[in-house]
Design a protein around this motif. Structure first.
Motif, PDB file in Angstrom:
ATOM      1  N   LEU A  90      -6.268   0.136  -3.075  1.00  0.00           N
ATOM      2  CA  LEU A  90      -4.017   0.369  -3.383  1.00  0.00           C
ATOM      3  C   LEU A  90      -3.934  -0.143  -2.206  1.00  0.00           C
ATOM      4  O   LEU A  90      -2.959  -0.922  -1.143  1.00  0.00           O
ATOM      5  N   ARG A  91      -5.274  -1.118  -1.187  1.00  0.00           N
ATOM      6  CA  ARG A  91      -4.349  -1.356   0.875  1.00  0.00           C
ATOM      7  C   ARG A  91      -4.452  -2.877   0.153  1.00  0.00           C
ATOM      8  O   ARG A  91      -4.032  -3.675   0.403  1.00  0.00           O
ATOM      9  N   SER A  92      -6.046  -3.362  -0.473  1.00  0.00           N
ATOM     10  CA  SER A  92      -5.834  -4.666  -0.719  1.00  0.00           C
ATOM     11  C   SER A  92      -5.387  -5.613  -1.501  1.00  0.00           C
ATOM     12  O   SER A  92      -4.738  -6.483  -1.649  1.00  0.00           O
ATOM     13  N   VAL A  93      -5.045  -4.574  -2.414  1.00  0.00           N
ATOM     14  CA  VAL A  93      -4.638  -5.531  -3.900  1.00  0.00           C
ATOM     15  C   VAL A  93      -3.039  -4.641  -4.371  1.00  0.00           C
ATOM     16  O   VAL A  93      -2.222  -5.070  -4.273  1.00  0.00           O
ATOM     17  N   GLY A  94      -3.223  -3.184  -3.518  1.00  0.00           N
ATOM     18  CA  GLY A  94      -2.065  -2.626  -4.359  1.00  0.00           C
ATOM     19  C   GLY A  94      -0.302  -3.031  -3.605  1.00  0.00           C
ATOM     20  O   GLY A  94       0.169  -3.315  -2.780  1.00  0.00           O
ATOM     21  N   GLY A  95      -1.017  -3.483  -2.023  1.00  0.00           N
ATOM     22  CA  GLY A  95      -0.586  -3.812  -0.503  1.00  0.00           C
ATOM     23  C   GLY A  95       0.134  -2.524  -0.086  1.00  0.00           C
ATOM     24  O   GLY A  95       1.213  -2.686   0.605  1.00  0.00           O
ATOM     25  N   PHE A  96      -0.124  -1.198  -0.305  1.00  0.00           N
ATOM     26  CA  PHE A  96      -0.029  -0.129   0.184  1.00  0.00           C
ATOM     27  C   PHE A  96      -0.472   0.569   1.413  1.00  0.00           C
ATOM     28  O   PHE A  96      -1.397  -0.486   1.921  1.00  0.00           O
ATOM     29  N   ALA A  97       0.569   0.419   2.399  1.00  0.00           N
ATOM     30  CA  ALA A  97       0.031   1.548   3.992  1.00  0.00           C
ATOM     31  C   ALA A  97      -0.875   2.526   4.237  1.00  0.00           C
ATOM     32  O   ALA A  97      -0.568   3.426   3.089  1.00  0.00           O
ATOM     33  N   PRO A  98      -1.552   2.809   4.566  1.00  0.00           N
ATOM     34  CA  PRO A  98      -2.363   4.039   5.156  1.00  0.00           C
ATOM     35  C   PRO A  98      -2.147   5.158   4.827  1.00  0.00           C
ATOM     36  O   PRO A  98      -1.830   6.461   4.287  1.00  0.00           O
ATOM     37  N   GLU A  99      -0.306   5.061   5.260  1.00  0.00           N
ATOM     38  CA  GLU A  99      -0.071   6.390   5.192  1.00  0.00           C
ATOM     39  C   GLU A  99       0.532   6.633   3.529  1.00  0.00           C
ATOM     40  O   GLU A  99       0.988   7.739   3.443  1.00  0.00           O
ATOM     41  N   ARG A 100       1.327   5.598   2.877  1.00  0.00           N
ATOM     42  CA  ARG A 100       1.301   5.772   1.666  1.00  0.00           C
ATOM     43  C   ARG A 100       0.582   5.863   0.749  1.00  0.00           C
ATOM     44  O   ARG A 100       0.854   6.994   0.004  1.00  0.00           O
ATOM     45  N   ILE A 101      -0.797   5.306   1.060  1.00  0.00           N
ATOM     46  CA  ILE A 101      -2.090   5.790   0.513  1.00  0.00           C
ATOM     47  C   ILE A 101      -2.544   7.256   0.685  1.00  0.00           C
ATOM     48  O   ILE A 101      -2.854   7.412  -0.133  1.00  0.00           O
ATOM     49  N   ALA A 102      -1.977   7.843   2.076  1.00  0.00           N
ATOM     50  CA  ALA A 102      -2.146   9.403   2.120  1.00  0.00           C
ATOM     51  C   ALA A 102      -1.397  10.134   0.777  1.00  0.00           C
ATOM     52  O   ALA A 102      -1.939  11.352   0.267  1.00  0.00           O
ATOM     53  N   GLU A 103      -0.086   9.288   0.706  1.00  0.00           N
ATOM     54  CA  GLU A 103       0.419  10.420  -0.300  1.00  0.00           C
ATOM     55  C   GLU A 103       0.396  10.043  -1.186  1.00  0.00           C
ATOM     56  O   GLU A 103       0.552  10.968  -2.117  1.00  0.00           O
ATOM     57  N   ILE A 104      -0.594   8.734  -1.844  1.00  0.00           N
ATOM     58  CA  ILE A 104      -1.043   8.748  -3.286  1.00  0.00           C
ATOM     59  C   ILE A 104      -2.004   9.759  -3.662  1.00  0.00           C
ATOM     60  O   ILE A 104      -2.030  10.080  -4.810  1.00  0.00           O
TER      61      ILE A 104
END
Ligand code: NBP
Length: 478
Positions: free
Chosen positions: A204-218
Motif C-alpha cells: 500500500l505504501r510503496s506501490v499504492g503511494g499511501f501515507a501511513p495515516e491513510r493506510i491506518a484508515e484502510i
C-alpha cells in the motif's frame, strides 16, 4: 489449607494470572523465589481478592487444598526444571503441576512422563494473550491427562477469555505435550499473520503511494469486514501513531530489523521433522531473519531494481481493494497449513486433538483472535475430517473469487520489486495443491538417475528403476 490454586513465579505473567484468579473469587496461594515480589503483589493488589502469600515452598504447598494445583510461571527452560524438582517431593499422588510458561512440547513430554511415574499430573498449558490476556482473560491450551482437567478445567475456564457466544477460550487439548504443541503452532500462525499484514502495508505504501495515516484508515476499514482481528486492529493503531520526539510517523523512526523469541522457529523446525509444509510460517520466520541481517542488506543495497510509474489515485484505490483479497486468500492458506500441522502431530503422537475446538478457543484472548476463527470452527463442525481448509466449500469459494486479485497483486509486487514472500508462497502452495500434475515426476526421475532411488508409475503398482547407465530398460524392484 484454603487456597484452590497456587501460582509460583510472580513476574508479570504469574502476577497477572494470580490476580485474574483472585478477581474471579478463587483463593490463590502465591509464591516466588525472591519473596519481595510476593510481598509486593499482595501489598499492591491484595484488595482485589483472597491471596495467601508464602515465603517457602513448604508453606506454599501446605496452603493448598487437595488435590493441589500449582501453576508454574517462571522463565522457560532450566528454571522450570528447577522449580519442578523443588516442588515434586512435597506433593502427593493426584496433585497437579501446571507449567504455564512457553515450554517446548518435547520438554513437556519428558516432564509429564517423569511426573506420571510419581503419580503427579503434569499439565503443559499454553497461555496466550501476553500480560494483558493473563490479567483479563487469556486463551488457555492445557495438555496432560484427561483426569487432571476434571479438577483443573473449571478453574481455568473461569479466568479464560470468553468468545462472543460466551464459550470459555480454554479446552483440554490432549495428552502430554499437546497443549504446548498447539500453543507453538498458534505462535507460528501469528508470525505468518504479522508477515502478511506487513507485506500488505508495504504494498500500500510503496506501490499504492499511501501515507501511513491513510493506510491506518484502510486497515480500520478492513477490520470492519472479514479480516476483523486483533492484529489488524493494532496495525491501524501502530500506523496512526506519531513519534512524539520528531512528529514523524512512528513506523518511520523504528529500526526495520524484526526480532524473535523462538516459537516461530520451533514451529518451522518441528514442521520439517513432521514433513508438513508450513511455507507461510517459514517465510515469516525467514523474513524476520533477512531484516536482521544488516551486513547483507548493506552489501546488497544499491543493486538494480525495476523502475515504475506511480499509480493514479483511482488505480491506487483499486489496488488497495486487491491487496485486501490477496491478504485474505494468503491468510486462509497459512491457517490451512497450521491446521495440517496440528492434525499431523495429533496423529503422530496419538493426541486425538479436536481441530474445531482449537479454532473455538482462539476466538478470544489470544494474539490471533479473529472473527475468521469462527469460520474455521464451523468448517470442522461440517466435516471433522476436512483434509485442508482450502477444501471447505465456503473457503474454496472465497479464495476462488480472490484469486485473480491475488495473482495481480503478486505479479505487481514482482514487477515493482516489492518483496512479498508470504503472499507469493501462499499462492504457490494454492497452485501446487490444485495442480493436476506436479513436476515432482521429474524430480523422481532425477533421483532414480543419480541414486537409483526408484519411482512409482501412474499405470502400474510397484517400484521401478531405469538402468540409466545401461540400456535404459526398466526393471521392477518391488
Ligand atoms: P520471566 O520469563 O521473566 O521469568 C521470571 C520469573 O522466573 C521470576 O518469577 C523469577 O523469579 C523466576 N525464576 C527464574 Br528467572 N529462575 C528461577 C529459578 N531457577 N527458580 C525459581 N524461579 C526462577 O517471566 P514472565 O515474563 O512473567 O513469563 C513467565 C513465563 O510465561 C515464561 O515461560 C514466558 O515464556 C511465558 N509467557 C510470557 C508471555 C509474555 O507476554 N511475557 C506470554 C506468554 C507466555 P525471581 O523473581 O526470583 O527472579
Amino acid at each position: 489449607a484454603t487456597a484452590q490454586i497456587g501460582v509460583t513465579g510472580l513476574a508479570v505473567m504469574g502476577s497477572n494470572l494470580a490476580r485474574n484468579f483472585a478477581r474471579h473469587g478463587h483463593t490463590v496461594a502465591v509464591h516466588n523465589r525472591t519473596y519481595a515480589k510476593t510481598e509486593a503483589l499482595v501489598k499492591e493488589h491484595g484488595h482485589e481478592g483472597d491471596f495467601v502469600p508464602s515465603e517457602t515452598a513448604e508453606e506454599f504447598v501446605a496452603s493448598l487444598v487437595k488435590p493441589r494445583r500449582i501453576i508454574i510461571m517462571v522463565k522457560a527452560g532450566e528454571a522450570t526444571d528447577a522449580v519442578i524438582d523443588e516442588f515434586a517431593p512435597l506433593l502427593d499422588e493426584g496433585d497437579v503441576i501446571i507449567d504455564g510458561g512457553n515450554a517446548h512440547f518435547a520438554d513437556t513430554r519428558r516432564r509429564e512422563k517423569d511426573l506420571r511415574d510419581k503419580g503427579i499430573h503434569f499439565v503443559g498449558a499454553g497461555i496466550s494473550g501476553g500480560e494483558e490476556g493473563a490479567l483479563n482473560g487469556p486463551s488457555i491450551m492445557p495438555g496432560g491427562s484427561a483426569e487432571s482437567y476434571k479438577s483443573l478445567g473449571p478453574l481455568l475456564e473461569s479466568i479464560a477469555a470468553k468468545a462472543e457466544d460466551g464459550t470459555p477460550c480454554a479446552v483440554h487439548v490432549g495428552p502430554d505435550g499437546a497443549g504446548h504443541f498447539v500453543k507453538m503452532v498458534h505462535n507460528g500462525i501469528e508470525y505468518a499473520d504479522m508477515q502478511l499484514i506487513a507485506e500488505a502495508y508495504d504494498l500500500l505504501r510503496s506501490v499504492g503511494g499511501f501515507a501511513p495515516e491513510r493506510i491506518a484508515e484502510i486497515f480500520r476499514n478492513w477490520n470492519a469486514g472479514r479480516l476483523d482481528s486483533y492484529l489488524i486492529e493494532i496495525t491501524a493503531e501502530v500506523l496512526a501513531h506519531k513519534d512524539a520526539a520528531t512528529g514523524r510517523p512512528f513506523v518511520d523512526v523504528v529500526a526495520d530489523e524484526a526480532e524473535q523469541k523462538g516459537t516461530g522457529r520451533w514451529t518451522v523446525q518441528t514442521a520439517l521433522d513432521l514433513g508438513v509444509p508450513v511455507s507461510g510460517i517459514a517465510e515469516a520466520v525467514f523474513a524476520r531473519s533477512v531484516s536482521g541481517h544488516k551486513e547483507l542488506r548493506e552489501a546488497a543495497n544499491g543493486l538494480p531494481g525495476p523502475s515504475a510509474e506511480p499509480l493514479s489515485a483511482t488505480e491506487a484505490e483499486e489496488f488497495a481493494a486487491r491487496v485486501e483479497e490477496a491478504l485474505y486468500a494468503s491468510k486462509v492458506v497459512s491457517y490451512a497449513q497450521g491446521w495440517n500441522m496440528i492434525a499431523k502431530a495429533s496423529e503422530e503422537y496419538g493426541w486425538d486433538i479436536d481441530l474445531g475446538a482449537m479454532a473455538a478457543i482462539w476466538r478470544g484472548g489470544c494474539i490471533i483472535r479473529a472473527a475468521f476463527l469462527d469460520r474455521i470452527r464451523a468448517a470442522f463442525a461440517t466435516d471433522p475430517q476436512l483434509p485442508t481448509l482450502l477444501a471447505d466449500r465456503q473457503f474454496a469459494e472465497e479464495v476462488g473469487r480472490a484469486q485473480d486479485a491475488w495473482r495481480e497483486v503478486v505479479a505487481t509486487a514482482v514487477r515493482r520489486g516489492v518483496p512479498t514472500p508470504g503472499f507469493s508462497a501462499a499462492l504457490a502452495y494454492y497452485d501446487a495443491l490444485r495442480a493436476e500434475r506436479l513436476p515432482a515426476a521429474l524430480t523422481q526421475g532425477q533421483r532414480d538417475f543419480f541414486g537409483a532411488h526408484t519411482y512409482r508409475r501412474t499405470d502400474r503398482e510397484g517400484s521401478f528403476h531405469t538402468l540409466w547407465s545401461g540400456d535404459r530398460s526398466e526393471e521392477q524392484t518391488a
